[in-house]
Design a protein around this motif. Structure first.
Motif, PDB file in Angstrom:
ATOM      1  N   UNK A  57      56.015  18.878 -35.441  1.00 33.60           N
ATOM      2  CA  UNK A  57      57.305  19.826 -36.353  1.00 33.60           C
ATOM      3  C   UNK A  57      57.707  19.158 -37.721  1.00 33.60           C
ATOM      4  N   UNK A  58      57.529  17.307 -37.756  1.00 34.21           N
ATOM      5  CA  UNK A  58      57.273  16.922 -38.460  1.00 34.21           C
ATOM      6  C   UNK A  58      56.001  17.190 -39.565  1.00 34.21           C
ATOM      7  N   UNK A  59      55.045  17.708 -39.050  1.00 32.23           N
ATOM      8  CA  UNK A  59      53.784  17.863 -40.018  1.00 32.23           C
ATOM      9  C   UNK A  59      54.059  19.603 -40.806  1.00 32.23           C
ATOM     10  N   UNK A  60      54.592  20.320 -40.028  1.00 35.64           N
ATOM     11  CA  UNK A  60      55.342  21.649 -40.506  1.00 35.64           C
ATOM     12  C   UNK A  60      56.507  21.613 -41.340  1.00 35.64           C
ATOM     13  N   UNK A  61      56.961  20.171 -41.746  1.00 33.16           N
ATOM     14  CA  UNK A  61      57.597  20.806 -42.898  1.00 33.16           C
ATOM     15  C   UNK A  61      59.052  20.009 -42.240  1.00 33.16           C
ATOM     16  N   UNK A  62      59.615  19.734 -41.496  1.00 32.86           N
ATOM     17  CA  UNK A  62      61.061  19.836 -40.947  1.00 32.86           C
ATOM     18  C   UNK A  62      60.596  18.759 -39.912  1.00 32.86           C
ATOM     19  N   UNK A  63      61.233  17.091 -41.034  1.00 32.51           N
ATOM     20  CA  UNK A  63      61.495  15.799 -39.730  1.00 32.51           C
ATOM     21  C   UNK A  63      62.821  15.719 -39.904  1.00 32.51           C
ATOM     22  N   UNK A  89      59.098  26.154 -31.524  1.00 33.52           N
ATOM     23  CA  UNK A  89      58.776  26.073 -30.492  1.00 33.52           C
ATOM     24  C   UNK A  89      57.391  27.313 -29.921  1.00 33.52           C
ATOM     25  N   UNK A  90      57.608  28.305 -30.734  1.00 27.32           N
ATOM     26  CA  UNK A  90      56.461  29.097 -30.373  1.00 27.32           C
ATOM     27  C   UNK A  90      55.148  28.667 -30.720  1.00 27.32           C
ATOM     28  N   UNK A  91      55.136  28.398 -32.255  1.00 29.07           N
ATOM     29  CA  UNK A  91      54.322  27.126 -32.406  1.00 29.07           C
ATOM     30  C   UNK A  91      53.588  26.629 -32.603  1.00 29.07           C
ATOM     31  N   UNK A  92      55.024  25.162 -31.683  1.00 23.04           N
ATOM     32  CA  UNK A  92      54.406  24.360 -30.861  1.00 23.04           C
ATOM     33  C   UNK A  92      54.212  24.814 -29.457  1.00 23.04           C
ATOM     34  N   UNK A  93      53.983  25.572 -28.516  1.00 25.47           N
ATOM     35  CA  UNK A  93      53.730  26.221 -27.955  1.00 25.47           C
ATOM     36  C   UNK A  93      52.129  26.673 -27.745  1.00 25.47           C
TER      37      UNK A  93
END
Length: 143
Positions: A57-63, A89-93
């Protein structure tokens, strides 16, 4: 702090349970992953943070690991429970790093986006069942 409404239901169809009060989570910071009309991010999944998810999520811009005291945000660590956005969550899945889900504290509207069977398989209870089935058949899963 708002009380859980009797109309708030989890993905199992039961009354919602709180996700976390330490750290305090939820769109309105009441500890619950409830649906809210102003929550465009849909923070509805109660997830147990992992190093993999936090890095993703940090790599996606949300630290989520850096504290922001001005906003009352302590920063998260692996093991913390937090209401996460359905889309994240879906992206992480899809990336193989989705955190485990607490079904009792995940809002029922998530079922519009993720099937219950998938949420169950990615829940703490589901993970224990899979591990015991795999172990019983002579295979080992990493911890």
């Amino acid at each position: 702090m708002n009380a859980i409404s009797p109309t708030d239901r989890n993905v199992l169809g039961h009354s919602m349970k709180p996700c976390s009060h330490d750290p305090m989570t939820g769109f309105v910071r009441d500890g619950c992953c409830r649906d809210h009309p102003r929550d465009q991010g849909r923070h509805l999944i109660c997830a147990v943070m992992t190093e993999g998810f936090l890095a993703f999520t940090q790599a996606q811009g949300n630290d989520l690991t850096t504290p922001y005291p001005a906003y009352g945000f302590p920063g998260l660590r692996a093991g913390d429970r937090w209401c996460v956005c359905v889309d994240r969550w879906i992206e992480a899945r899809n990336a193989g790093v989705a955190p485990l889900v607490d079904l009792n504290a995940t809002h029922e509207s998530v079922l519009e986006f993720v099937p219950l069977a998938e949420l169950t398989a990615r829940s703490a209870a589901g993970a224990r069942i899979v591990r015991s089935m795999v172990s019983a058949n002579g295979f080992a899963l990493p911890s």
